[in-house]
Design a protein around this motif. Structure first.
Motif, mmCIF file in Angstrom:
data_model
loop_
_atom_site.group_PDB
_atom_site.id
_atom_site.type_symbol
_atom_site.label_atom_id
_atom_site.label_comp_id
_atom_site.label_asym_id
_atom_site.label_seq_id
_atom_site.Cartn_x
_atom_site.Cartn_y
_atom_site.Cartn_z
ATOM 1 N N UNK B 185 0.838 -1.207 0.000
ATOM 2 C CA UNK B 185 0.000 0.000 0.000
ATOM 3 C C UNK B 185 0.873 1.257 0.000
ATOM 4 N N UNK B 186 0.275 2.356 -0.463
ATOM 5 C CA UNK B 186 1.009 3.631 -0.431
ATOM 6 C C UNK B 186 1.321 4.017 1.006
ATOM 7 N N UNK B 187 0.424 3.630 1.907
ATOM 8 C CA UNK B 187 0.741 3.825 3.318
ATOM 9 C C UNK B 187 0.512 2.493 4.020
ATOM 10 N N UNK B 188 1.436 2.109 4.866
ATOM 11 C CA UNK B 188 1.293 0.854 5.588
ATOM 12 C C UNK B 188 2.212 -0.209 5.040
ATOM 13 N N UNK B 189 2.329 -1.291 5.804
ATOM 14 C CA UNK B 189 3.291 -2.341 5.449
ATOM 15 C C UNK B 189 2.800 -3.216 4.287
ATOM 16 N N UNK B 190 3.757 -3.901 3.665
ATOM 17 C CA UNK B 190 3.429 -4.831 2.585
ATOM 18 C C UNK B 190 2.650 -6.024 3.143
ATOM 19 N N UNK B 191 1.795 -6.577 2.341
ATOM 20 C CA UNK B 191 0.964 -7.713 2.747
ATOM 21 C C UNK B 191 1.120 -8.808 1.703
ATOM 22 N N UNK B 192 1.312 -10.019 2.195
ATOM 23 C CA UNK B 192 1.343 -11.166 1.290
ATOM 24 C C UNK B 192 0.173 -12.071 1.630
ATOM 25 N N UNK B 218 -5.487 1.381 -7.122
ATOM 26 C CA UNK B 218 -5.029 2.783 -7.188
ATOM 27 C C UNK B 218 -4.389 3.230 -5.874
ATOM 28 N N UNK B 219 -4.689 2.519 -4.783
ATOM 29 C CA UNK B 219 -4.125 2.887 -3.483
ATOM 30 C C UNK B 219 -2.827 2.140 -3.177
ATOM 31 N N UNK B 220 -2.352 1.353 -4.124
ATOM 32 C CA UNK B 220 -1.136 0.560 -3.886
ATOM 33 C C UNK B 220 0.066 1.237 -4.532
ATOM 34 N N UNK B 221 1.193 1.100 -3.854
ATOM 35 C CA UNK B 221 2.428 1.548 -4.485
ATOM 36 C C UNK B 221 2.857 0.501 -5.500
ATOM 37 N N UNK B 222 2.592 -0.743 -5.157
ATOM 38 C CA UNK B 222 3.069 -1.819 -6.021
ATOM 39 C C UNK B 222 2.307 -3.099 -5.670
#
Lengths: 539, 259
Positions: B185-192, B218-222
């Motif tokens: 997410x653009x804010x917050x930790x990565x989630x798998x 659209x709210x994800x960095x990647x």
């Protein structure tokens, strides 16, 4: 007194019949949608501009018509002076108030049990002339209805449903004739296009899409294969008043996936034919996919426009074909002007000097299977494209990274039974309705591709996670509407592909959107699942 | 005017690979084989068994049939049955689906049977729940995590040799429905988590805390769909006997009794 005269004129125009002159000049009354593709040049483009890239985010659902049919809804409605006409699958017809969706009348068609369309018991829409509506049915009838009451005026059987003949497309009106073509390419029919007298249903002319003995092109079919060679028609054609030609895309040859018994090019399968609209005589043809074994029906809407071509104005036809190539032809002569892949293609590698595709020797269906791009559903298919004279771009609902393994089998013709000669095998994750999507980046995907017809180059694309069978509508305010399998209906900026608005409808969008205006308010409509959805700007 | 297009190199490679992977009399795709495996489990496994050898004189995965010789023969027998025997006609199955079963059988025939014999299922169960820590991702009959595939009836779905392969080389064949996705997410930790669905605008997953989550793209960095497996290889973690025990346990998982 002057005011009174104006009022009379206004009422008269509201109740005026849909003359052919009105149909020819449909662009002058953008509040209406008078043909399947919005006009005889089939650009699926509207000059309405109330909905813009800036305000499209304010669209608000106005009404839904839930059809009493579980069949997928592929129709485009007509709108005439505030009244919407559409179908309810398979072949019922309805008149609704276009602003509220309330039903004026319903015509329930009594279908023959012999109807056996290959790929959906459905109709894609209607035609109108005068006060008469026309529908082609899946049991191969054409029915004329009184547009005010829904009462049938005549009913003409024009094909034998037991042999697989059917009509699934919206008819085309040219002058005083209703033009329809026969579906049934998977049943070994011999396809034809008919011009019927709009007043009586009487056959005025017939054009066989497979030439008979003694006719030019007959030699392109080995032996007796012409008798059951398919070459169906299942998407509405176009009309050019200057040349008086009507253009129709012709479906695949049969058996679909095994060309062994039908040696030759198999004319006019996988071709566009240009017919004299008064006589049905062939003026020219262009074959996109000679001797097809990959189900590359040329059942796309022929899109006509006058564009600047290499420095001079030219009357062209633009065509994004199921075979994965985008073409520009001279629509007066049929001359090939350009052809270029718009998706991954591996069955050909160029064109000869006459515009014939150079098919690779390896590109043949085989008993062990041959991997071909694009796959069986094509780089695109019957889904309506759009051409915007405002942007000069041609918009294609595309499937990319898509292949099938083509496996042929021997098959004898049996009347009324499917005649495929094998079939395509999937090579990637399923694209069927309702499945969850686990695809990765390298797998098949859908897209809206904007092509500059002058170069065949992609100007932009809007990529979708799933594939699409939705048509495309553009407007003069540069708003593009479309959808896809995911059940979204959305608006893009036609200039750059930027997403402007979306709505999740819960059913696959498998129809071409259209737009109209009632009482000064612009509406946009599309079918999804088995319902029709209509929006307008929030007031 | 002659116009030639440059041939896409990757397409040529695919064609060569395809022609090189000829199986039996027909060529089949990985999708065919996968679909055929599912058809086999749904329609065939209760009589023929997961190893295809439960009917005397028939060993489907060794290509040993009583009547069929060609692929077309098998398709015909699947669809029409064998009158007077226990082989029913699959009247609702179209030819394409029947052919995927043949694809699966032919593919399976190319793989030799597991050499991990002599396993003990009870010991395997202990390994599964203990040393192997399998239940941190997998669920069996109501216990364990829902993060990975549920293995309650894996013994009906997979041959011993396939289970062995999954333990030793789990990345070799991850089914699309078992793919994991990593989102940042653009804010917050990565989630798998395991990918449950995706569309143009959103994706759905089950995370390691078994939460069903939707992310707006659209709210994800990647984000990326992971093709490799999240499962560790047990090649160097378990002894040969322990692997045999584990396979034995997994083979014993037949799911709830079905009529």
């Amino acid at each position: 007194m002057k005011r009174f005269v104006l009022l009379v004129v206004s009422i008269a125009s509201l109740s005026a019949q849909v003359t052919f002159d009105r149909i020819l000049n449909a662009g002058k009354e953008p509040q209406n949608w008078l043909t399947y593709s919005g006009g005889t040049s089939s650009q699926r483009h509207s000059t309405l501009t109330q909905i813009t890239p800036d305000n499209v985010k304010n669209l608000e659902l106005q009404w839904i018509f839930q059809s009493r049919s579980l069949e997928r809804y592929e129709a485009t409605p007509l709108v005439v002076d505030g009244v919407m006409y559409t179908v309810q699958n398979p072949d019922d017809v309805l008149a609704l108030d276009a602003a509220t969706g309330r039903v004026y009348w319903t015509y329930n068609y009594q279908l023959s049990p012999d109807a056996r369309p290959c790929c959906g018991r459905l109709s894609r829409g209607l035609a109108i002339l005068g006060d008469t509506l026309f529908i082609g049915t899946i049991d191969a009838h054409v029915v004329a209805l009184d547009a005010k009451s829904g009462k049938p005026l005549w009913n003409a059987q024009v094909g034998d449903p037991e042999k697989g003949y059917a009509i699934t497309h919206a008819p085309l009106i040219v002058k005083d004739k209703v033009i329809v073509g026969m579906a049934g390419g998977e049943y070994g029919i011999r396809g034809y296009i008919l011009g019927l007298d709009a007043k009586t249903g009487k056959e005025a002319w017939r054009f066989y899409t497979i030439p008979g003995p003694g006719e030019p092109g007959h030699e392109s079919w080995a032996g007796d294969s012409w008798q059951h060679g398919g070459a169906s028609v299942w998407v509405t054609g176009s009309y050019d008043p200057e040349s008086n030609l009507t253009f129709w895309g012709i479906g695949n040859p049969g058996p679909d996936w095994n060309g062994d018994t039908r040696g030759g090019d198999n004319l006019y399968a996988c071709s566009v034919v240009a017919l004299d609209a008064d006589t049905g005589k062939l003026k020219w043809y262009y074959q996109f996919s000679p001797h097809d074994e990959f189900d590359y029906d040329a059942v796309q809407v022929p899109v006509l426009a006058d564009i600047d071509w290499q420095g001079r104005p030219r009357k062209v036809m633009m065509w994004a074909n199921r075979n994965g190539l985008f073409y520009v032809l001279d629509r007066t002569t049929g001359q090939f002007l350009s052809g270029k892949p718009f998706v991954k293609v591996n069955w050909m590698n160029g064109f000869d000097e006459r515009g014939r595709p150079m098919k690779l020797a390896s590109a043949a269906s085989s008993k062990t299977g041959t991997l071909i791009f694009p796959g069986n559903q094509g780089g695109t298919n019957w889904y309506s494209p759009s051409f915007s004279p405002h942007t000069g771009l041609f918009y294609i609902p595309a499937w990319d990274n898509y292949s099938s393994l083509y496996v042929k089998q021997d098959q004898d013709f049996v009347e009324g039974r499917t005649f495929g000669g094998g079939g395509p095998r999937p090579t990637g994750p399923a694209t069927k309705t309702g499945v969850q999507n686990f695809r990765g980046d390298e797998d098949i995907y859908g897209a809206v591709r904007a092509i500059d017809p002058k170069t065949g180059e992609k100007k932009w694309e809007f990529k979708m996670a799933d594939v699409t069978e939705a048509g495309i509508l553009t407007t003069a305010s540069d708003v593009l509407f479309t959808g896809g399998h995911e059940g979204y209906f959305f608006a893009l900026d036609a200039r750059n592909g930027k997403l402007l608005w979306k709505s999740s409808l819960g059913g696959e969008v498998r129809s071409g959107p259209m737009t109209f205006m009632v009482n000064g308010r612009q509406y946009v409509a599309v079918d999804a699942g088995n319902s029709l959805f209509v929006w307008a700007l929030r007031q | 005017m002659m116009t030639a297009f440059p041939m896409n190199r990757s397409i040529v490679c695919v064609l060569l690979l395809a022609s090189g992977a000829l199986l039996a009399q027909h060529e089949y795709t990985a999708t065919d084989i996968e679909n055929g495996g599912r058809q086999y489990v749904n329609n065939c496994v209760y009589c023929h068994g997961p190893e295809g050898d439960q009917i005397a004189g028939v060993s489907l995965f060794q290509g040993r049939f009583k009547r069929a010789v060609s692929d077309d023969d098998i398709v015909q027998i699947i669809r029409n049955g064998v009158p007077g025997t226990g082989m029913p006609a699959q009247t609702g199955m179209n030819e394409a689906n029947a052919r995927t079963i043949v694809a699966y059988l032919r593919s399976a025939a190319a793989v030799p049977a597991s050499t991990l014999t002599g396993g003990n299922a009870a010991r395997g169960k202990s390994l599964f729940e203990g040393k192997g820590a399998c239940a941190t991702c997998h669920r069996v009959q109501g216990s364990g995590s829902r993060m990975g595939p549920d293995l309650s009836d894996i013994g009906m779905q997979r041959r011993a040799v396939e289970l062995e392969k999954s333990l030793l080389d789990p990345g070799a064949g991850v089914l699309p429905q078992h793919r994991f996705v990593q989102v940042t997410p653009k804010s917050g930790p990565a989630v798998t988590g395991r990918l449950l669905n995706q569309d143009t605008f959103t994706l759905q997953l089950i995370d390691s805390q078994e939460r069903l989550r939707t992310f707006v793209i659209a709210d994800l960095r990647d984000y990326s769909v992971l093709k490799d497996s999240r499962m560790p290889s047990y090649k160097d973690k378990l002894s040969r006997q322990e692997l045999a025990d584990m396979v034995s346990y997994l083979v014993s998982l037949k799911g709830p009794n079905k009529p």
